[in-house]
Design an enzyme around this catalytic site. Structure first.
Site, PDB file in Angstrom:
ATOM      1  N   CYS A  50       5.034   5.458   2.753  1.00  0.00           N
ATOM      2  CA  CYS A  50       6.110   4.331   3.790  1.00  0.00           C
ATOM      3  C   CYS A  50       6.389   4.401   2.223  1.00  0.00           C
ATOM      4  CB  CYS A  50       5.380   3.866   4.340  1.00  0.00           C
ATOM      5  SG  CYS A  50       4.174   4.354   5.639  1.00  0.00           S
TER       6      CYS A  50
ATOM      7  N   CYS B 132       6.627  12.198  11.067  1.00  0.00           N
ATOM      8  CA  CYS B 132       6.418  10.498  11.095  1.00  0.00           C
ATOM      9  C   CYS B 132       7.777   9.252  10.766  1.00  0.00           C
ATOM     10  CB  CYS B 132       5.732  10.185   9.837  1.00  0.00           C
ATOM     11  SG  CYS B 132       5.761   8.169   8.830  1.00  0.00           S
TER      12      CYS B 132
ATOM     13  N   CYS C  28       3.877  -7.504   4.123  1.00  0.00           N
ATOM     14  CA  CYS C  28       2.188  -6.849   4.071  1.00  0.00           C
ATOM     15  C   CYS C  28       2.238  -7.118   2.396  1.00  0.00           C
ATOM     16  CB  CYS C  28       2.107  -5.698   4.829  1.00  0.00           C
ATOM     17  SG  CYS C  28       2.391  -6.063   6.650  1.00  0.00           S
TER      18      CYS C  28
ATOM     19  N   CYS D 244       2.266  -3.366   0.458  1.00  0.00           N
ATOM     20  CA  CYS D 244       3.336  -1.787   1.057  1.00  0.00           C
ATOM     21  C   CYS D 244       4.396  -1.750   0.735  1.00  0.00           C
ATOM     22  CB  CYS D 244       3.543  -2.420   2.429  1.00  0.00           C
ATOM     23  SG  CYS D 244       4.557  -0.984   3.426  1.00  0.00           S
TER      24      CYS D 244
ATOM     25  N   CYS E 137      11.778  -3.787   5.758  1.00  0.00           N
ATOM     26  CA  CYS E 137      10.887  -4.774   6.932  1.00  0.00           C
ATOM     27  C   CYS E 137      10.274  -6.148   5.691  1.00  0.00           C
ATOM     28  CB  CYS E 137       9.752  -3.792   6.809  1.00  0.00           C
ATOM     29  SG  CYS E 137       8.435  -4.212   7.745  1.00  0.00           S
TER      30      CYS E 137
ATOM     31  N   GLU F  44      13.179   7.389   4.906  1.00  0.00           N
ATOM     32  CA  GLU F  44      12.661   7.958   4.905  1.00  0.00           C
ATOM     33  C   GLU F  44      12.068   8.739   6.475  1.00  0.00           C
ATOM     34  OE1 GLU F  44      10.849   6.410   0.869  1.00  0.00           O
ATOM     35  OE2 GLU F  44       9.477   6.733   3.151  1.00  0.00           O
TER      36      GLU F  44
HETATM   37  N1  SAH Z   1       4.861  -1.128  10.017  1.00  0.00           N
HETATM   38  C1  SAH Z   1       3.878  -0.395  11.140  1.00  0.00           C
HETATM   39  C2  SAH Z   1       4.129   0.858  10.987  1.00  0.00           C
HETATM   40  C3  SAH Z   1       4.909   1.262   9.654  1.00  0.00           C
HETATM   41  S1  SAH Z   1       3.282   1.404   8.416  1.00  0.00           S
HETATM   42  C4  SAH Z   1       2.377  -1.581  10.849  1.00  0.00           C
HETATM   43  O1  SAH Z   1       2.902  -1.875   9.286  1.00  0.00           O
HETATM   44  O2  SAH Z   1       1.642  -0.812  11.414  1.00  0.00           O
HETATM   45  C5  SAH Z   1       2.788   2.423   8.925  1.00  0.00           C
HETATM   46  C6  SAH Z   1       0.882   2.329   8.346  1.00  0.00           C
HETATM   47  O3  SAH Z   1       0.746   2.531   6.273  1.00  0.00           O
HETATM   48  C7  SAH Z   1       0.493   0.869   8.280  1.00  0.00           C
HETATM   49  O4  SAH Z   1      -1.083   0.966   8.964  1.00  0.00           O
HETATM   50  C8  SAH Z   1       0.086   0.815   7.316  1.00  0.00           C
HETATM   51  O5  SAH Z   1      -0.545  -0.463   6.803  1.00  0.00           O
HETATM   52  C9  SAH Z   1       0.064   1.689   5.765  1.00  0.00           C
HETATM   53  N2  SAH Z   1       0.773   1.513   4.631  1.00  0.00           N
HETATM   54  C10 SAH Z   1       1.660   0.718   4.127  1.00  0.00           C
HETATM   55  N3  SAH Z   1       2.018   0.980   3.007  1.00  0.00           N
HETATM   56  C11 SAH Z   1       0.841   2.217   2.555  1.00  0.00           C
HETATM   57  C12 SAH Z   1       0.195   2.056   1.351  1.00  0.00           C
HETATM   58  N4  SAH Z   1       0.792   1.614   0.322  1.00  0.00           N
HETATM   59  N5  SAH Z   1      -0.824   3.137   1.477  1.00  0.00           N
HETATM   60  C13 SAH Z   1      -1.980   3.413   2.730  1.00  0.00           C
HETATM   61  N6  SAH Z   1      -1.319   2.477   3.912  1.00  0.00           N
HETATM   62  C14 SAH Z   1      -0.092   2.010   3.367  1.00  0.00           C
HETATM   63 FE1  SF4 Z   2       6.095  -3.575   7.034  1.00  0.00          FE
HETATM   64 FE2  SF4 Z   2       4.742  -2.454   5.938  1.00  0.00          FE
HETATM   65 FE3  SF4 Z   2       3.319  -4.006   6.937  1.00  0.00          FE
HETATM   66 FE4  SF4 Z   2       4.198  -2.382   7.836  1.00  0.00          FE
HETATM   67  S1  SF4 Z   2       2.847  -2.316   6.416  1.00  0.00           S
HETATM   68  S2  SF4 Z   2       4.641  -3.518   8.557  1.00  0.00           S
HETATM   69  S3  SF4 Z   2       6.240  -1.225   6.872  1.00  0.00           S
HETATM   70  S4  SF4 Z   2       5.173  -4.333   4.860  1.00  0.00           S
END
Ligand code: SAH
Ligand code: SF4
Length: 360
Positions: free
Chosen positions: A341, A105, A116, A119, A112, A92
Site C-alpha cells: 500500500c 484493492c 503507522c 506504512c 493517511c 493507487e
Molecule cells: N488503514 C487500514 C487499511 C489500509 S492498510 C488499515 O490499516 O487496516 C491495509 C493493510 O496493509 C493493513 O493491515 C496494513 O497494516 C498493511 N500494511 C501497511 N503497510 C504494509 C507493508 N509495508 N507491508 C505489509 N503490509 C502493510
Molecule cells: Fe493508515 Fe497505513 Fe496505518 Fe492503514 S497501515 S492506518 S493506511 S498508516
C-alpha cells in the site's frame, strides 16, 4: 468547480434526485443499467434516455473522474494502477488474480493520518477523503480495463486495504459499499468484500449495527499495548482493551468472523512469546477469528523495519495453530511492482518533489 461523479449515488439516491428534477422514477433503472451493466463513459451514449434527461445529467454530473497516470503489471498477473484525481492528487488501485476470482484493492483517502510507523501510506498525511464516486470509480476503471481485454472477466472481490483509513471516511465508504453491492448493478457480493481498519473502535460499533455481510479485518499487528503503541500510535486512542470491547460487540451483534492482520516485522513482533500472547488475546472467540500473517513489504523510508525470516513466520504460524487459532500466511502478490500500500504513489510523488520539501 468539478462536477461530482454520478458513481457516488446509491440507487435510491439517484432515483430521488431524478424525481426531484422532474424525471420519472423508471429513469433510474435505465441510467443505472447504462452505468453498471453496459458501463458507458458518456451520458450521451444512454440511447433510451430522453435528451432532456441526458442534458440534466450532464449539467450536474460526470461519469468518470479518474485518469490513469501509470500502470504496472506483475509477472503474477497483479496490476497496479496509479490514478490522477480531478484535483491532481494521485491514488493507487491494485487488481489481483486469485484462484477464486479477481480482487481489487481500493484506496479511500489521499494519504493517511493514522501514521503507522511501518506504512508507506502514512508517510504523507491525509490531504482529503475520497468521495464515494471516486472509490466506486476505481472499481469501474479496473472493470473497464478487463472489459477491454474482451475475456468477459468481472471484478468479483474487493478489499478496502489501499491508501487511507476507511473508517475515517465512513459515510463515503458505506455509500461505496451500497453501490458496488447493488444487485441491479455490479452486484459484488457483500461476503466478497473486506474492509480493513486500523482499529477505530467507535466505528466498529457503528459498522456492527449495520448488520452487513461485508467482512471486517482489523490491523492488530501486536498482542499488547506497549508494542502496539510503538508501531501504531492510534493505539493510544484505542488501546487493545477498547478494541476488544468493540470486537465483542461486533461478534455478539453479527456472529461473523473477524480477520486480524498481523504484519511480521523482524525482531519486533515476531517471536514465539508474541504468538502465545496473541493466542491468549483471541482464545475466547477463536471460533470467529482468523489471523492473517503478512510478511512485511519493506518501505525505503522505514529502514528500521525488516521482514521476518520465513522460518520465524513458520514458527509463529505453527504456534498459533497449536494454540487452536485459525490462521494463514498471506504471501504477497505483485512483489516486483511496489504492490504494498502506498509504495507506488509515494515513489511517484518523491520523484516530483525537491528533496527538501514535504515529509518524504
Ligand atoms: N488503514 C487500514 C487499511 C489500509 S492498510 C488499515 O490499516 O487496516 C491495509 C493493510 O496493509 C493493513 O493491515 C496494513 O497494516 C498493511 N500494511 C501497511 N503497510 C504494509 C507493508 N509495508 N507491508 C505489509 N503490509 C502493510
Ligand atoms: Fe493508515 Fe497505513 Fe496505518 Fe492503514 S497501515 S492506518 S493506511 S498508516
Amino acid at each position: 468547480m468539478m462536477k461530482q461523479s454520478i458513481y457516488g449515488l446509491a440507487y435510491e439516491q439517484l432515483q430521488q434526485w431524478l424525481v426531484e428534477h422532474g424525471e420519472k422514477k423508471f429513469r433510474a433503472q435505465q441510467v443505472w443499467d447504462w452505468l453498471y451493466k453496459k458501463r458507458v463513459k458518456y451520458f450521451s451514449e444512454m440511447h433510451n434516455v430522453n435528451k432532456e434527461c441526458i442534458a440534466l445529467l450532464e449539467e450536474h454530473f460526470q461519469i468518470e473522474t479518474l485518469e490513469e497516470e501509470l500502470r504496472q503489471e506483475s509477472k503474477d498477473g497483479t496490476i497496479k494502477f496509479l490514478f490522477r484525481l480531478a484535483d491532481g492528487n494521485l491514488i493507487e488501485t491494485v487488481l489481483m488474480r486469485f484462484n477464486y476470482g479477481l480482487s481489487v484493492c481500493v484506496t479511500t483517502q489521499v494519504g493517511c493520518n493514522i501514521g503507522c510507523s511501518f506504512c508507506a501510506s502514512g508517510l504523507l498525511s491525509k490531504s482529503r477523503d475520497l468521495t464515494a464516486g471516486e472509490i466506486v470509480g476505481q472499481i469501474m476503471r479496473v472493470q473497464a480495463h478487463l472489459d477491454q481485454q474482451g475475456k468477459d472477466e468481472r471484478v468479483s472481490h474487493i478489499v478496502v486495504m489501499g491508501i487511507g483509513e476507511p473508517f475515517d471516511n465512513y459515510d463515503n465508504l458505506i455509500n461505496f459499499l451500497t453501490v458496488v453491492n447493488d444487485q441491479k448493478g455490479l452486484s459484488i457480493g457483500a461476503r466478497h468484500i473486506t474492509v480493513s481498519t486500523s482499529g477505530l473502535a467507535h466505528k466498529i460499533y457503528q459498522f456492527a449495527d449495520l448488520n452487513s455481510q461485508v467482512n471486517l479485518a482489523i490491523s492488530l499487528h501486536a498482542p499488547n499495548n506497549d508494542l502496539r503503541t510503538r508501531i501504531m500510535k492510534i493505539n493510544r486512542a484505542f488501546p487493545i482493551e477498547k478494541l476488544m470491547d468493540a470486537v465483542h460487540y461486533y461478534l455478539d451483534k453479527t456472529n461473523r468472523r473477524i480477520t486480524y492482520e498481523y504484519i511480521m516485522l523482524r525482531d519486533v513482533n515476531d517471536r514465539e512469546k508474541e504468538a502465545l500472547e496473541l493466542a491468549e488475546l483471541l482464545k475466547d472467540h477463536r471460533h470467529l477469528a482468523y489471523v492473517n500473517l503478512i510478511p512485511y513489504n519493506t518501505v525505503d523510508e522505514h529502514s528500521e523495519y525488516q521482514r521476518s525470516h520465513s522460518e520465524t513466520i513458520q514458527v509463529f504460524y505453527e504456534t498459533l495453530k497449536r494454540e487452536g487459532i485459525p490462521c494463514g500466511v498471506r504471501w504477497e502478490n505483485g512483489a516486483d511492482i511496489d504492490a504494498a500500500c502506498g509504495q507506488l504513489r509515494s515513489k511517484q510523488i518523491n520523484k516530483r518533489r525537491p528533496p527538501s520539501c514535504g515529509r518524504v
